[in-house]
Design an enzyme around this catalytic site. Structure first.
Site, PDB file in Angstrom:
ATOM      1  N   GLU A 124     118.616 -13.583  45.238  1.00  0.00           N
ATOM      2  CA  GLU A 124     118.948 -13.202  43.855  1.00  0.00           C
ATOM      3  C   GLU A 124     120.455 -13.281  43.612  1.00  0.00           C
ATOM      4  O   GLU A 124     121.043 -12.447  42.935  1.00  0.00           O
ATOM      5  CB  GLU A 124     118.400 -11.805  43.532  1.00  0.00           C
ATOM      6  CG  GLU A 124     116.896 -11.743  43.621  1.00  0.00           C
ATOM      7  CD  GLU A 124     116.312 -10.359  43.350  1.00  0.00           C
ATOM      8  OE1 GLU A 124     117.071  -9.398  43.129  1.00  0.00           O
ATOM      9  OE2 GLU A 124     115.076 -10.251  43.352  1.00  0.00           O
ATOM     10  N   GLU A 158     109.868 -14.719  44.669  1.00  0.00           N
ATOM     11  CA  GLU A 158     109.412 -13.346  44.449  1.00  0.00           C
ATOM     12  C   GLU A 158     108.707 -13.298  43.099  1.00  0.00           C
ATOM     13  O   GLU A 158     109.187 -13.871  42.129  1.00  0.00           O
ATOM     14  CB  GLU A 158     110.577 -12.347  44.391  1.00  0.00           C
ATOM     15  CG  GLU A 158     111.162 -11.950  45.699  1.00  0.00           C
ATOM     16  CD  GLU A 158     112.246 -10.894  45.531  1.00  0.00           C
ATOM     17  OE1 GLU A 158     112.156 -10.046  44.610  1.00  0.00           O
ATOM     18  OE2 GLU A 158     113.189 -10.919  46.333  1.00  0.00           O
TER      19      GLU A 158
END
Length: 185
Positions: free
Chosen positions: A36, A129
């Site tokens: 991320e 994810e």
């Protein structure tokens, strides 16, 4: 020469020691470091794309050239907002992908296209994810995810996010390959 640099390199050495055990046993690793990174919530993303790429390339060079870790499959793990200026480059990435926690089973074609816009057809794209898994019946050329990873058991076990009848249909779809269908290599 700073204490922070020494700490980083000490940590990288410790991680490399563990990854070397897997390398020596011929075990490949989907290596998703600094995930991320296009978000601002982790320290590695707080200083912008240039600083992130320097860090990523430092790790890549140390693991690959310095430690000979040839068992790593490098996954560039963007947040839900993939941005081209954060991409480390095709030479340093094997798979690229975003994460997102939408509350439906959409094919997520717009976010797939956002990654594809800068990796082109040279890299597989994963959904590294997610909460609800994509509906296999909605996938196609505009959202041909290599794989998806539902984050923790809370998401996979929540019948509102991933109802049992949907999971049964999805995991039995010919579109998805499940662990029992993978040959013993």
């Amino acid at each position: 020469g700073t204490p922070q640099n020494a700490a980083l390199n000490r940590d990288l050495a410790g991680v490399a020691d563990q990854l070397a055990i897997l390398r020596d046993r011929d075990i490949p690793v989907l290596w998703r470091p600094l995930h991320e990174f296009t978000g601002q919530w982790f320290w590695w993303g707080k200083h912008g794309p240039a600083a992130f790429k320097d860090l990523y390339l430092h790790m890549y060079d140390y693991f690959t050239n310095g430690r000979g870790l040839n068992n790593l499959i490098w996954v560039a793990a963007f947040s839900g907002e993939p941005k081209a200026d954060w991409y480390p480059g095709a030479a340093y990435v094997d798979i690229a992908g975003p994460d997102t926690y939408v509350k439906n089973h959409d094919n997520l074609a717009p976010i797939f296209s956002a990654v594809q816009a800068f990796v082109g057809d040279t890299k597989p794209i994963c959904l590294h994810e997610c909460g609800p898994i994509p509906d296999p019946d909605l996938l196609g050329r505009d959202s041909d995810w290599l794989y998806f990873m539902t984050w923790t058991t809370d998401f996979i076990m929540d019948p509102k996010l991933n109802p049992p009848d949907f999971l049964n249909r999805a995991y039995n779809s010919p579109r998805f390959v499940t662990r029992d269908e993978v040959p013993n290599l």
